[in-house]
Design an enzyme around this catalytic site. Structure first.
Site, PDB file in Angstrom:
ATOM      1  N   GLY A 137       0.804  -1.214   0.000  1.00 26.52           N
ATOM      2  CA  GLY A 137       0.000   0.000   0.000  1.00 26.52           C
ATOM      3  C   GLY A 137       0.835   1.261   0.000  1.00 26.52           C
ATOM      4  N   GLU A 373       3.324   1.449 -11.091  1.00 31.04           N
ATOM      5  CA  GLU A 373       4.787   1.427 -10.864  1.00 31.04           C
ATOM      6  C   GLU A 373       5.467   2.634 -11.501  1.00 31.04           C
ATOM      7  OE1 GLU A 373       6.503  -0.765  -9.152  1.00 31.04           O
ATOM      8  OE2 GLU A 373       5.233  -2.551  -9.000  1.00 31.04           O
ATOM      9  N   HIS A 376       4.157   6.228 -17.588  1.00 32.73           N
ATOM     10  CA  HIS A 376       5.080   6.405 -18.723  1.00 32.73           C
ATOM     11  C   HIS A 376       5.758   7.782 -18.635  1.00 32.73           C
ATOM     12  CE1 HIS A 376       6.406   5.393 -22.753  1.00 32.73           C
ATOM     13  NE2 HIS A 376       5.943   6.525 -23.229  1.00 32.73           N
TER      14      HIS A 376
HETATM   15  P1  TGC Z   1      12.767  12.387  -4.738  1.00 37.56           P
HETATM   16  O1  TGC Z   1      13.097  13.691  -4.099  1.00 37.56           O
HETATM   17  O2  TGC Z   1      13.185  12.121  -6.111  1.00 37.56           O
HETATM   18  O3  TGC Z   1      13.303  11.197  -3.789  1.00 37.56           O
HETATM   19  C1  TGC Z   1      12.972  11.115  -2.408  1.00 37.56           C
HETATM   20  C2  TGC Z   1      13.944  10.140  -1.762  1.00 37.56           C
HETATM   21  O4  TGC Z   1      13.810   8.860  -2.382  1.00 37.56           O
HETATM   22  C3  TGC Z   1      15.051   8.492  -3.003  1.00 37.56           C
HETATM   23  N1  TGC Z   1      14.711   7.837  -4.268  1.00 37.56           N
HETATM   24  C4  TGC Z   1      14.896   6.549  -4.475  1.00 37.56           C
HETATM   25  N2  TGC Z   1      15.416   5.594  -3.692  1.00 37.56           N
HETATM   26  C5  TGC Z   1      15.447   4.345  -4.189  1.00 37.56           C
HETATM   27  N3  TGC Z   1      14.973   4.050  -5.409  1.00 37.56           N
HETATM   28  C6  TGC Z   1      14.437   4.983  -6.219  1.00 37.56           C
HETATM   29  N4  TGC Z   1      13.942   4.650  -7.420  1.00 37.56           N
HETATM   30  C7  TGC Z   1      14.375   6.305  -5.767  1.00 37.56           C
HETATM   31  N5  TGC Z   1      13.917   7.470  -6.287  1.00 37.56           N
HETATM   32  C8  TGC Z   1      14.129   8.401  -5.361  1.00 37.56           C
HETATM   33  C9  TGC Z   1      15.809   9.774  -3.197  1.00 37.56           C
HETATM   34  O5  TGC Z   1      17.188   9.531  -3.270  1.00 37.56           O
HETATM   35  C10 TGC Z   1      15.408  10.510  -1.962  1.00 37.56           C
HETATM   36  O6  TGC Z   1      16.125   9.959  -0.885  1.00 37.56           O
HETATM   37  P2  TGC Z   1      16.625  10.885   0.345  1.00 37.56           P
HETATM   38  O7  TGC Z   1      17.426   9.970   1.209  1.00 37.56           O
HETATM   39  O8  TGC Z   1      17.424  11.977  -0.280  1.00 37.56           O
HETATM   40  O9  TGC Z   1      15.365  11.377   0.992  1.00 37.56           O
HETATM   41  O10 TGC Z   1      11.196  12.181  -4.590  1.00 37.56           O
HETATM   42  P3  TGC Z   1       9.988  12.960  -5.247  1.00 37.56           P
HETATM   43  O11 TGC Z   1       9.003  13.207  -4.167  1.00 37.56           O
HETATM   44  O12 TGC Z   1      10.466  14.098  -6.092  1.00 37.56           O
HETATM   45  O13 TGC Z   1       9.347  11.848  -6.184  1.00 37.56           O
HETATM   46  C11 TGC Z   1       9.848  11.568  -7.403  1.00 37.56           C
HETATM   47  C12 TGC Z   1       9.532  10.112  -7.711  1.00 37.56           C
HETATM   48  C13 TGC Z   1      10.433   9.670  -8.814  1.00 37.56           C
HETATM   49  C14 TGC Z   1       9.780   9.307  -6.480  1.00 37.56           C
HETATM   50  C15 TGC Z   1       8.095   9.917  -8.060  1.00 37.56           C
HETATM   51  O14 TGC Z   1       7.838  10.747  -9.084  1.00 37.56           O
HETATM   52  C16 TGC Z   1       7.733   8.501  -8.498  1.00 37.56           C
HETATM   53  O15 TGC Z   1       8.440   7.516  -8.695  1.00 37.56           O
HETATM   54  N6  TGC Z   1       6.451   8.403  -8.647  1.00 37.56           N
HETATM   55  C17 TGC Z   1       5.844   7.184  -9.084  1.00 37.56           C
HETATM   56  C18 TGC Z   1       5.075   6.544  -7.957  1.00 37.56           C
HETATM   57  C19 TGC Z   1       4.961   5.089  -8.169  1.00 37.56           C
HETATM   58  O16 TGC Z   1       5.679   4.464  -8.944  1.00 37.56           O
HETATM   59  N7  TGC Z   1       4.047   4.464  -7.470  1.00 37.56           N
HETATM   60  C20 TGC Z   1       3.911   3.043  -7.558  1.00 37.56           C
HETATM   61  C21 TGC Z   1       2.958   2.522  -6.523  1.00 37.56           C
HETATM   62  S1  TGC Z   1       3.085   0.764  -6.317  1.00 37.56           S
HETATM   63  C22 TGC Z   1       2.407   0.111  -7.682  1.00 37.56           C
HETATM   64  O17 TGC Z   1       2.044   0.741  -8.623  1.00 37.56           O
HETATM   65  C23 TGC Z   1       2.302  -1.348  -7.668  1.00 37.56           C
HETATM   66  S2  TGC Z   1       1.577  -2.023  -9.051  1.00 37.56           S
HETATM   67  C24 TGC Z   1       1.993  -3.600  -8.717  1.00 37.56           C
HETATM   68  C25 TGC Z   1       1.516  -4.598  -9.665  1.00 37.56           C
HETATM   69  O18 TGC Z   1       0.301  -4.908  -9.672  1.00 37.56           O
HETATM   70  O19 TGC Z   1       2.402  -5.193 -10.372  1.00 37.56           O
HETATM   71  P1  FAD Z   2      -1.831  10.556 -11.216  1.00 32.60           P
HETATM   72  O1  FAD Z   2      -0.608  10.629 -10.392  1.00 32.60           O
HETATM   73  O2  FAD Z   2      -3.003  11.377 -10.819  1.00 32.60           O
HETATM   74  O3  FAD Z   2      -1.436  10.904 -12.721  1.00 32.60           O
HETATM   75  C1  FAD Z   2      -2.406  11.266 -13.709  1.00 32.60           C
HETATM   76  C2  FAD Z   2      -1.654  11.756 -14.946  1.00 32.60           C
HETATM   77  O4  FAD Z   2      -0.880  12.913 -14.615  1.00 32.60           O
HETATM   78  C3  FAD Z   2      -0.658  10.710 -15.474  1.00 32.60           C
HETATM   79  O5  FAD Z   2      -0.663  10.731 -16.866  1.00 32.60           O
HETATM   80  C4  FAD Z   2       0.681  11.215 -14.964  1.00 32.60           C
HETATM   81  O6  FAD Z   2       1.767  10.815 -15.789  1.00 32.60           O
HETATM   82  C5  FAD Z   2       0.471  12.716 -14.986  1.00 32.60           C
HETATM   83  N1  FAD Z   2       1.356  13.408 -14.049  1.00 32.60           N
HETATM   84  C6  FAD Z   2       1.369  13.318 -12.700  1.00 32.60           C
HETATM   85  N2  FAD Z   2       2.333  14.090 -12.177  1.00 32.60           N
HETATM   86  C7  FAD Z   2       2.967  14.670 -13.225  1.00 32.60           C
HETATM   87  C8  FAD Z   2       4.072  15.562 -13.343  1.00 32.60           C
HETATM   88  N3  FAD Z   2       4.756  15.994 -12.290  1.00 32.60           N
HETATM   89  N4  FAD Z   2       4.434  15.953 -14.583  1.00 32.60           N
HETATM   90  C9  FAD Z   2       3.780  15.504 -15.679  1.00 32.60           C
HETATM   91  N5  FAD Z   2       2.744  14.650 -15.630  1.00 32.60           N
HETATM   92  C10 FAD Z   2       2.350  14.239 -14.422  1.00 32.60           C
HETATM   93  N6  FAD Z   2      -0.386   1.288  -6.132  1.00 32.60           N
HETATM   94  C11 FAD Z   2       0.087   0.701  -4.994  1.00 32.60           C
HETATM   95  O7  FAD Z   2       0.555   1.371  -4.079  1.00 32.60           O
HETATM   96  N7  FAD Z   2       0.041  -0.651  -4.849  1.00 32.60           N
HETATM   97  C12 FAD Z   2      -0.466  -1.466  -5.805  1.00 32.60           C
HETATM   98  O8  FAD Z   2      -0.467  -2.698  -5.639  1.00 32.60           O
HETATM   99  C13 FAD Z   2      -0.996  -0.873  -6.989  1.00 32.60           C
HETATM  100  N8  FAD Z   2      -1.584  -1.647  -7.935  1.00 32.60           N
HETATM  101  C14 FAD Z   2      -2.223  -1.044  -8.992  1.00 32.60           C
HETATM  102  C15 FAD Z   2      -3.002  -1.823  -9.859  1.00 32.60           C
HETATM  103  C16 FAD Z   2      -3.699  -1.220 -10.904  1.00 32.60           C
HETATM  104  C17 FAD Z   2      -4.570  -2.045 -11.785  1.00 32.60           C
HETATM  105  C18 FAD Z   2      -3.569   0.178 -11.117  1.00 32.60           C
HETATM  106  C19 FAD Z   2      -4.280   0.851 -12.268  1.00 32.60           C
HETATM  107  C20 FAD Z   2      -2.808   0.941 -10.264  1.00 32.60           C
HETATM  108  C21 FAD Z   2      -2.139   0.351  -9.191  1.00 32.60           C
HETATM  109  N9  FAD Z   2      -1.431   1.120  -8.257  1.00 32.60           N
HETATM  110  C22 FAD Z   2      -0.920   0.546  -7.114  1.00 32.60           C
HETATM  111  C23 FAD Z   2      -1.441   2.579  -8.356  1.00 32.60           C
HETATM  112  C24 FAD Z   2      -0.483   3.129  -9.405  1.00 32.60           C
HETATM  113  O9  FAD Z   2       0.839   3.059  -8.970  1.00 32.60           O
HETATM  114  C25 FAD Z   2      -0.911   4.567  -9.692  1.00 32.60           C
HETATM  115  O10 FAD Z   2      -2.113   4.488 -10.434  1.00 32.60           O
HETATM  116  C26 FAD Z   2       0.150   5.343 -10.457  1.00 32.60           C
HETATM  117  O11 FAD Z   2       1.307   5.554  -9.675  1.00 32.60           O
HETATM  118  C27 FAD Z   2      -0.367   6.702 -10.965  1.00 32.60           C
HETATM  119  O12 FAD Z   2      -1.039   7.377  -9.949  1.00 32.60           O
HETATM  120  P2  FAD Z   2      -2.521   7.981 -10.228  1.00 32.60           P
HETATM  121  O13 FAD Z   2      -3.348   6.892 -10.783  1.00 32.60           O
HETATM  122  O14 FAD Z   2      -2.955   8.648  -8.990  1.00 32.60           O
HETATM  123  O15 FAD Z   2      -2.299   9.038 -11.379  1.00 32.60           O
END
Ligand code: TGC
Ligand code: FAD
Length: 394
Positions: A137, A373, A376
């Protein structure tokens, strides 16, 4: 037909870069997916039902925590093996790969990397065998791409033993059936911490998300915490801050970069086969240049993606893969697979929209994979920040 789509598509002889163990792992995973998953996954997707009876099969092919050491019940394999297993599972369905990704990279990895010895011994063996399932989460209703803003938080309960957790997570894969959740929340100082929440804790519920047109064979839900008393011993002692959850994402994104190659291969395979069988204007549609252009570009992109992930796997084995390199592979390969699914659907003409072929299901699944994750565009910004030194997120 889908059930026969298990060609290697090894245009650059990549098999020569794999060990005998890698190939054995691939054959085992491939055989299980071909026998158990492919024949019936379409039915589960149509019914929007997660096939729980596949959990034990996933465990049997080493899909839960492939790189978790044997002393904690894992298979103790390398990173390339992890990638290969994800690829073979995603040939079957991205939703099933999701289940394995979450269990491996988002539940077992943080317990292994950030957990106490007690936490490792309590949870990892059961997670590896599939006797216990987990979810992760991070995302909240108002904080998706920017998880740093999360609202979910915990405070000291005052009894010396517990914290009180409040908040909500959404879009959580595996949530409806998970036994535990690895949950990211802010402590009283606003620092992000990870804790393990167990099903059955009072005030913890996991409502299912319905109406998805994507990942229909995967269960998605919310995590709702209403004054949940969580033992302090369930907090990860060894990580603080956003780098905790993002470290898990590095592992999951790496697995996805491999996994989607499987979905792309399944689409390509089906399109190639169909193009040789479907006759229009007196000849196979594969004999027309426009169809060949589509197929030639597909195998070219698959081959490039294979090279990218193999090299990334080598770097990961050597602990040298950067988060930015992983972002590049996740972004490139998911987009590659989605484009191939769209083109493959066109090659199938009207048949491409039916469940008779796997294309439309892969295509719809990949719309989630390109969003979760890290979207794009978020991965593009990560690469942009890396090469320019300028942060364009805010
Ligand atoms: P930022 O200032 O860039 O970084 C904050 C702190 O985090 C460190 N950091 C990382 N550490 C390890 N691995 C990475 N990839 C890291 N990226 C950043 C960074 O060094 C810093 O550390 P510290 O010690 O200096 O505090 O953070 P920001 O707030 O500007 O955010 C930028 C970023 C890149 C993190 C954010 O834009 C991002 O990645 N957003 C995407 C969120 C995301 O991917 N959510 C996924 C949710 S889980 C999910 O979707 C599961 S789906 C599973 C499935 O069904 O397969
Ligand atoms: P938003 O963050 O609201 O983004 C909407 C749009 O705005 C996107 O096109 C994005 O690229 C764009 N955008 C956002 N910020 C910027 C910026 N700074 N500059 C330019 N464009 C930007 N999460 C978990 O924690 N655990 C899970 O197990 C998990 N499983 C998932 C399973 C499914 C089927 C789906 C659909 C999602 C899942 N997620 C999970 C959540 C997923 O990680 C989020 O949907 C994803 O990170 C995007 O967040 P959001 O949907 O709130 O979109």
């Amino acid at each position: 037909m889908a059930a026969d789509n298990f060609q290697a598509h090894d245009y650059y002889l990549m098999d020569e870069l794999l060990t005998d163990e890698h190939k054995l792992i691939r054959e085992t995973a491939r055989a299980w997916v071909k026998k158990e998953v492919t024949p019936t996954v379409e039915d589960f997707a149509q019914k929007a039902e997660f096939p729980k009876h596949w959990i034990k099969g996933l465990a049997s092919i080493g899909a839960f925590g492939p790189y978790i050491p044997e002393e904690y019940g894992g298979p103790g394999l390398d990173q390339i093996s992890y990638g290969i297993i994800m690829q073979e599972i995603e040939r079957g369905d991205s939703g099933l790969r999701s289940t394995a990704s979450v269990q491996s990279s988002l539940v077992m990895y943080p317990i292994y990397a950030y957990g106490s010895e007690e936490q490792r011994r309590k949870y990892l063996p059961k997670l590896a065998s599939g006797d216990m399932m987990g979810c992760f989460g991070l995302t909240e209703p108002d904080y998706g791409s920017n998880p740093a803003g999360m609202i979910t938080n915990f405070k000291d309960a005052g009894d010396g033993k517990h914290v009180v957790l409040n908040g909500a997570k959404m879009w959580i894969s595996n949530a409806p059936f998970a036994d535990i959740g690895v949950v990211w929340a802010k402590d009283e100082e606003g620092v992000i911490r990870g804790l393990i929440v167990e099903r059955g804790m009072k005030g913890f519920t996991t409502p299912e998300t319905h109406g998805k047109w994507s990942l229909r064979a995967s269960a998605t839900g919310e995590l709702v915490f209403d004054n949940v008393l969580v033992p302090k011993e369930n907090i990860f002692p060894n990580v603080k801050g956003l780098k905790g959850p993002l470290g898990c994402l590095n592992s999951a994104r790496y697995g996805i970069a491999w996994g989607v190659i499987g979905a792309a291969m399944d689409c390509y395979d089906s399109a190639l086969r169909y193009s040789k069988e479907r006759i229009q204007y007196g000849k196979p549609i594969g004999a027309f240049q426009l169809t060949q252009k589509k197929l030639a570009e597909m195998i070219t992109e698959i081959t490039k993606a294979q090279l990218l992930t193999w090299r990334l796997g080598v770097l990961k084995n050597e602990n040298r893969a950067t988060p930015e390199q992983i972002s590049m592979a996740k972004r490139n390969n998911v987009n590659m697979a989605l484009q191939i699914a769209r083109e493959a659907r066109q090659i199938h003409g009207g048949m491409g929209i039916t469940g008779e072929y796997p294309i439309m299901r892969h295509m719809m699944n990949l719309e989630s994979v390109i969003t979760y994750e890290g979207t794009h565009d978020i991965h593009l910004l990560i690469t942009g920040r890396d090469v320019t030194g300028f942060n364009a997120f805010n």
